[in-house]
Design a protein around this motif. Structure first.
Motif, PDB file in Angstrom:
ATOM      1  N   HIS A   1     -11.336   6.167   8.449  1.00  0.00           N
ATOM      2  CA  HIS A   1     -11.061   7.539   8.891  1.00  0.00           C
ATOM      3  C   HIS A   1      -9.580   7.724   9.164  1.00  0.00           C
ATOM      4  CE1 HIS A   1     -15.150   8.820   8.899  1.00  0.00           C
ATOM      5  NE2 HIS A   1     -15.513   7.863   9.723  1.00  0.00           N
ATOM      6  N   TRP A   2      -9.166   8.950   8.999  1.00  0.00           N
ATOM      7  CA  TRP A   2      -7.764   9.345   9.055  1.00  0.00           C
ATOM      8  C   TRP A   2      -7.145   9.088  10.434  1.00  0.00           C
ATOM      9  CZ3 TRP A   2      -4.031  12.430  11.061  1.00  0.00           C
ATOM     10  CH2 TRP A   2      -2.999  12.840  10.227  1.00  0.00           C
TER      11      TRP A   2
ATOM     12  N   TRP B   1     -13.333  13.718  11.657  1.00  0.00           N
ATOM     13  CA  TRP B   1     -13.459  15.142  11.353  1.00  0.00           C
ATOM     14  C   TRP B   1     -13.661  15.289   9.854  1.00  0.00           C
ATOM     15  CZ3 TRP B   1      -9.622  16.253   7.877  1.00  0.00           C
ATOM     16  CH2 TRP B   1      -8.506  15.410   7.884  1.00  0.00           C
TER      17      TRP B   1
ATOM     18  N   ARG C   1      -5.291  11.824   1.450  1.00  0.00           N
ATOM     19  CA  ARG C   1      -6.559  11.879   0.706  1.00  0.00           C
ATOM     20  C   ARG C   1      -7.530  12.968   1.169  1.00  0.00           C
ATOM     21  NH1 ARG C   1      -6.200   7.472  -2.896  1.00  0.00           N
ATOM     22  NH2 ARG C   1      -4.363   6.403  -2.121  1.00  0.00           N
TER      23      ARG C   1
ATOM     24  N   ALA D   1       0.445  -5.917  -5.554  1.00  0.00           N
ATOM     25  CA  ALA D   1       0.458  -7.269  -4.971  1.00  0.00           C
ATOM     26  C   ALA D   1      -0.777  -8.002  -5.456  1.00  0.00           C
ATOM     27  CB  ALA D   1       0.454  -7.171  -3.449  1.00  0.00           C
TER      28      ALA D   1
ATOM     29  N   THR E   1      -3.789  -1.742   2.011  1.00  0.00           N
ATOM     30  CA  THR E   1      -4.199  -1.506   0.618  1.00  0.00           C
ATOM     31  C   THR E   1      -5.462  -0.651   0.486  1.00  0.00           C
ATOM     32  OG1 THR E   1      -5.151  -3.737   0.761  1.00  0.00           O
ATOM     33  CG2 THR E   1      -3.083  -3.517  -0.422  1.00  0.00           C
TER      34      THR E   1
ATOM     35  N   GLY F   1       0.863  -1.192   0.000  1.00  0.00           N
ATOM     36  CA  GLY F   1       0.000   0.000   0.000  1.00  0.00           C
ATOM     37  C   GLY F   1       0.888   1.227   0.000  1.00  0.00           C
TER      38      GLY F   1
ATOM     39  N   ASP G   1       0.627   0.313  -5.831  1.00  0.00           N
ATOM     40  CA  ASP G   1       0.229   0.122  -7.235  1.00  0.00           C
ATOM     41  C   ASP G   1       0.038   1.469  -7.929  1.00  0.00           C
ATOM     42  OD1 ASP G   1      -2.141   0.955  -6.085  1.00  0.00           O
ATOM     43  OD2 ASP G   1      -3.332  -0.745  -6.764  1.00  0.00           O
ATOM     44  N   GLU G   2       0.170   2.570  -7.186  1.00  0.00           N
ATOM     45  CA  GLU G   2       0.069   3.885  -7.833  1.00  0.00           C
ATOM     46  C   GLU G   2       1.442   4.279  -8.387  1.00  0.00           C
ATOM     47  OE1 GLU G   2      -2.963   6.741  -6.308  1.00  0.00           O
ATOM     48  OE2 GLU G   2      -2.479   5.823  -4.391  1.00  0.00           O
TER      49      GLU G   2
ATOM     50  N   LEU H   1      -1.801   6.610   3.419  1.00  0.00           N
ATOM     51  CA  LEU H   1      -1.568   7.064   4.800  1.00  0.00           C
ATOM     52  C   LEU H   1      -1.155   5.912   5.721  1.00  0.00           C
ATOM     53  CD1 LEU H   1      -2.042   9.453   6.875  1.00  0.00           C
ATOM     54  CD2 LEU H   1      -4.277   8.395   7.271  1.00  0.00           C
ATOM     55  N   ALA H   2      -1.874   4.791   5.640  1.00  0.00           N
ATOM     56  CA  ALA H   2      -1.601   3.675   6.543  1.00  0.00           C
ATOM     57  C   ALA H   2      -0.177   3.165   6.343  1.00  0.00           C
ATOM     58  CB  ALA H   2      -2.610   2.555   6.284  1.00  0.00           C
TER      59      ALA H   2
ATOM     60  N   HIS I   1       3.875  -1.208  -8.257  1.00  0.00           N
ATOM     61  CA  HIS I   1       3.974  -2.617  -7.857  1.00  0.00           C
ATOM     62  C   HIS I   1       2.664  -3.043  -7.211  1.00  0.00           C
ATOM     63  CE1 HIS I   1       8.184  -2.312  -8.677  1.00  0.00           C
ATOM     64  NE2 HIS I   1       8.449  -3.518  -8.188  1.00  0.00           N
TER      65      HIS I   1
ATOM     66  N   ARG J   1     -11.440   9.058  -5.068  1.00  0.00           N
ATOM     67  CA  ARG J   1     -10.569   8.319  -4.141  1.00  0.00           C
ATOM     68  C   ARG J   1      -9.108   8.713  -4.350  1.00  0.00           C
ATOM     69  NH1 ARG J   1     -11.072   5.302   0.604  1.00  0.00           N
ATOM     70  NH2 ARG J   1      -8.917   4.770   1.034  1.00  0.00           N
TER      71      ARG J   1
ATOM     72  N   SER K   1     -10.961  16.133  -1.415  1.00  0.00           N
ATOM     73  CA  SER K   1     -12.355  16.591  -1.495  1.00  0.00           C
ATOM     74  C   SER K   1     -12.492  17.994  -0.898  1.00  0.00           C
ATOM     75  CB  SER K   1     -13.265  15.609  -0.749  1.00  0.00           C
ATOM     76  OG  SER K   1     -12.738  15.324   0.532  1.00  0.00           O
ATOM     77  N   LYS K   2     -11.345  18.651  -0.667  1.00  0.00           N
ATOM     78  CA  LYS K   2     -11.389  19.982  -0.038  1.00  0.00           C
ATOM     79  C   LYS K   2     -10.515  20.930  -0.876  1.00  0.00           C
ATOM     80  CE  LYS K   2     -11.812  17.490   4.363  1.00  0.00           C
ATOM     81  NZ  LYS K   2     -11.440  16.130   3.961  1.00  0.00           N
TER      82      LYS K   2
ATOM     83  N   ASP L   1      -7.840   1.596   5.996  1.00  0.00           N
ATOM     84  CA  ASP L   1      -9.152   1.343   5.406  1.00  0.00           C
ATOM     85  C   ASP L   1      -9.340  -0.093   4.930  1.00  0.00           C
ATOM     86  OD1 ASP L   1      -9.583   3.990   5.874  1.00  0.00           O
ATOM     87  OD2 ASP L   1     -10.011   4.548   3.798  1.00  0.00           O
TER      88      ASP L   1
HETATM   89  C1  LIG Z   1     -11.613  12.143  -0.796  1.00  0.00           C
HETATM   90  C2  LIG Z   1     -11.381  11.669   0.604  1.00  0.00           C
HETATM   91  C3  LIG Z   1     -11.528  12.563   1.665  1.00  0.00           C
HETATM   92  C4  LIG Z   1     -11.340  12.141   2.975  1.00  0.00           C
HETATM   93  N1  LIG Z   1     -11.503  13.033   3.993  1.00  0.00           N
HETATM   94  C5  LIG Z   1     -11.373  12.612   5.273  1.00  0.00           C
HETATM   95  C6  LIG Z   1     -11.593  13.497   6.346  1.00  0.00           C
HETATM   96  O1  LIG Z   1     -11.904  14.676   6.171  1.00  0.00           O
HETATM   97  N2  LIG Z   1     -11.449  13.013   7.612  1.00  0.00           N
HETATM   98  C7  LIG Z   1     -11.119  11.714   7.861  1.00  0.00           C
HETATM   99  O2  LIG Z   1     -11.020  11.315   9.031  1.00  0.00           O
HETATM  100  N3  LIG Z   1     -10.876  10.856   6.853  1.00  0.00           N
HETATM  101  C8  LIG Z   1     -11.010  11.265   5.563  1.00  0.00           C
HETATM  102  N4  LIG Z   1     -10.797  10.388   4.534  1.00  0.00           N
HETATM  103  C9  LIG Z   1     -10.406   9.003   4.852  1.00  0.00           C
HETATM  104  C10 LIG Z   1      -8.894   8.849   4.941  1.00  0.00           C
HETATM  105  O3  LIG Z   1      -8.258   9.545   3.921  1.00  0.00           O
HETATM  106  C11 LIG Z   1      -8.584   7.364   4.860  1.00  0.00           C
HETATM  107  O4  LIG Z   1      -9.068   6.792   6.055  1.00  0.00           O
HETATM  108  C12 LIG Z   1      -7.107   7.085   4.659  1.00  0.00           C
HETATM  109  O5  LIG Z   1      -6.676   7.568   3.423  1.00  0.00           O
HETATM  110  C13 LIG Z   1      -6.843   5.591   4.739  1.00  0.00           C
HETATM  111  O6  LIG Z   1      -5.539   5.339   4.364  1.00  0.00           O
HETATM  112  P1  LIG Z   1      -5.101   3.920   3.777  1.00  0.00           P
HETATM  113  O7  LIG Z   1      -3.638   4.011   3.586  1.00  0.00           O
HETATM  114  O8  LIG Z   1      -5.680   2.839   4.589  1.00  0.00           O
HETATM  115  O9  LIG Z   1      -5.828   3.812   2.368  1.00  0.00           O
HETATM  116  P2  LIG Z   1      -5.480   4.592   1.022  1.00  0.00           P
HETATM  117  O10 LIG Z   1      -5.172   6.002   1.317  1.00  0.00           O
HETATM  118  O11 LIG Z   1      -6.575   4.278   0.071  1.00  0.00           O
HETATM  119  O12 LIG Z   1      -4.137   3.886   0.520  1.00  0.00           O
HETATM  120  C14 LIG Z   1      -4.118   2.568   0.030  1.00  0.00           C
HETATM  121  C15 LIG Z   1      -3.005   2.474  -0.986  1.00  0.00           C
HETATM  122  O13 LIG Z   1      -2.779   1.122  -1.347  1.00  0.00           O
HETATM  123  C16 LIG Z   1      -2.689   1.004  -2.755  1.00  0.00           C
HETATM  124  N5  LIG Z   1      -3.046  -0.368  -3.127  1.00  0.00           N
HETATM  125  C17 LIG Z   1      -4.296  -0.915  -3.183  1.00  0.00           C
HETATM  126  N6  LIG Z   1      -4.210  -2.222  -3.544  1.00  0.00           N
HETATM  127  C18 LIG Z   1      -2.893  -2.490  -3.718  1.00  0.00           C
HETATM  128  C19 LIG Z   1      -2.172  -3.663  -4.083  1.00  0.00           C
HETATM  129  N7  LIG Z   1      -2.788  -4.833  -4.316  1.00  0.00           N
HETATM  130  N8  LIG Z   1      -0.807  -3.609  -4.182  1.00  0.00           N
HETATM  131  C20 LIG Z   1      -0.167  -2.429  -3.923  1.00  0.00           C
HETATM  132  N9  LIG Z   1      -0.802  -1.288  -3.586  1.00  0.00           N
HETATM  133  C21 LIG Z   1      -2.150  -1.319  -3.459  1.00  0.00           C
HETATM  134  C22 LIG Z   1      -3.670   2.063  -3.234  1.00  0.00           C
HETATM  135  O14 LIG Z   1      -3.484   2.403  -4.592  1.00  0.00           O
HETATM  136  C23 LIG Z   1      -3.310   3.200  -2.286  1.00  0.00           C
HETATM  137  O15 LIG Z   1      -2.169   3.878  -2.703  1.00  0.00           O
HETATM  138  C24 LIG Z   1     -10.975  10.780   3.215  1.00  0.00           C
HETATM  139  C25 LIG Z   1     -10.828   9.883   2.156  1.00  0.00           C
HETATM  140  C26 LIG Z   1     -11.027  10.315   0.863  1.00  0.00           C
HETATM  141  C27 LIG Z   1     -10.889   9.325  -0.291  1.00  0.00           C
END
Ligand SMILES: Cc1cc2nc3c(=O)[nH]c(=O)nc-3n(C[C@H](O)[C@H](O)[C@H](O)COP(=O)(O)OP(=O)(O)OC[C@H]3O[C@@H](n4cnc5c(N)ncnc54)[C@H](O)[C@@H]3O)c2cc1C
Length: 395
Positions: free
Chosen positions: A293-294, A324, A46, A84, A111, A12, A38-39, A15-16, A82, A131, A50-51, A278
């Protein structure tokens, strides 16, 4: 890729993944860290999509979670492009699309999720989801003054896009199947307060009446609602929920439900594999909670890093549902759970002032706090709930 030095692989690039890598180094993880995304661009945050980023008020640099220099300093090897696609747990090996297998000592699955797009909207050129940064770039170009914008789904992303679109002088209608916005997070009563606030900004709502049909060939030109109303549209944004990116784990024997099942420390049913963000869900008190959520994501990253570094302290984790959002330039904050027929008590301000803290009560007990544009006062009332303390209405 094989190595004698211990190495953690994070799948991934959001953020996570970034927060887990940072927390691993904070907790003195001495091995190598690989991050697979994979990006094709550096990790970005993120929420701005949306802001301000959607408004065109912040740049690619502003939303980056990591620079190349910061990655080098943390000794994190980022492998962009890359994906997975498979996992052999016995061999501790990941299969990567079009590339060599990658072995791991510890594996972190981060992911994320992707938007759900119901079939009726698929393949239409004026239909958007939000997204990725690319989605935001496309939507930013599409939102033109006077465009008739239909937003399907009144979750927090839908409402944030609505506030951006109205500030760009679009005509905005939000369509929601439930009787009020944000119902899943904060219930009908608080959802209606938020709806009325948006209405004062010129946003129209059609709640309790889902889209039953779409009209138009290449591009949609009208949304027909179950009430029979037909809404002419130039742009449609669909924000009806997300699906976790865990399909590639289907045959691995890892526990999967709405997401990768993890305990509050991010542990899965395999002691070498963890989940953050997420992509995961946590079963607490018999309820399956996805993350989405963030703040929860960043907290979870720290907990996973501590476990990997042998520092798990088993401190109880409170599932406080904190989130938030920024809408119309104001911060909305929420914490807690709303029961049936809650009593709403304003302890400061009011919706008319566009600044308030509202307590949501079951009898005398405060079960949730909603704040608009008042982060300081929010903290005062929210902290006890965030600590899991029983809180009574102030006298
Ligand atoms: C538009 C938007 C606005 C948001 N606003 C808020 C907010 O105001 N407040 C709040 O609390 N939360 C908000 N969130 C939620 C917050 O951004 C998410 O909870 C956070 O981004 C989760 O991070 P993540 O790393 O788990 O997922 P992601 O940010 O989705 O990252 C996952 C990454 O893994 C990659 N990936 C997926 N599958 C694979 C694979 N098989 N192999 C390799 N890479 C892969 C993806 O391409 C991506 O880069 C918002 C989300 C979005 C989309």
């Amino acid at each position: 890729m094989a190595s004698d030095i211990e190495h953690a692989v994070i799948v991934g690039g959001g953020l996570a993944a970034v927060r887990t890598a940072q927390a691993l180094r904070d907790h003195a993880y001495a091995g190598k860290i690989f991050m697979l995304s994979d990006e094709n661009e550096l990790p970005y945050d993120r929420p701005p999509l949306s802001k301000n980023y959607l408004l065109g008020k912040s740049t690619d640099e502003n939303i980056r979670l990591m620079t190349v220099e910061a990655l080098a300093e943390l000794k994190v090897e980022l492998l962009l492009g890359h994906k997975a696609i498979g996992l052999d747990r016995a061999a501790q090996k990941l299969t990567v699309q079009g590339g060599d297998a990658i072995t791991y000592d510890q594996l972190v699955i981060a992911t994320g999720a992707r938007p759900i797009l119901p079939t009726m909207f698929q393949g239409k050129k004026n239909v958007h989801v939000l997204r990725s940064a690319d989605d935001a770039r496309r939507l930013n170009k599409a939102l033109q003054a006077k465009s008739r914008v239909g937003i399907v789904g009144a979750g927090f992303i839908g409402l944030e896009i609505a506030s951006v679109a109205i500030s760009l002088d679009c005509e905005v209608t939000v369509i929601e199947a439930a009787e009020a916005p944000l119902i899943r997070s904060m219930g009908v009563e608080l959802g209606k307060i938020i709806q009325q606030w948006h209405e004062t900004k010129g946003i129209r709502f059609r709640c309790g009446s889902p889209v039953s049909q779409v009209h138009g060939d290449d591009a949609l030109n009208a949304l027909e609602l179950s009430s029979g109303e037909s809404l002419p549209v130039d742009i449609v944004i669909v924000g009806v929920g997300q699906k976790t990116n865990i399909d590639w784990l289907a045959e691995t024997g890892l526990g999967l439900h709405h997401g990768l099942i993890c305990d509050v420390h991010g542990r899965t049913n395999d002691p070498l594999i963890f989940g953050v963000g997420d992509a995961t869900c946590c079963h607490m008190d018999g309820v399956c909670s996805p993350t989405f959520h963030w703040t929860i994501t960043t907290d979870q990253a720290t907990r996973v890093a501590k476990v990997i570094c042998g520092k798990s302290d088993e401190v109880p984790v409170i599932d406080d549902h904190y989130f938030w959002s920024d809408q119309h330039g104001s911060r909305l904050q929420f914490v807690g759970k709303v029961g049936a027929n809650p009593r709403i008590v304003y302890v400061t301000g009011s919706p008319a002032e566009e600044k308030f803290v509202a307590l949501c009560c079951n009898g005398e007990e405060v079960t949730a706090v909603l704040s608009l544009a008042n982060p300081r006062e929010f903290l005062r009332y929210a902290m006890p709930l965030r600590r899991g303390e029983r809180t009574l209405l102030p006298t």
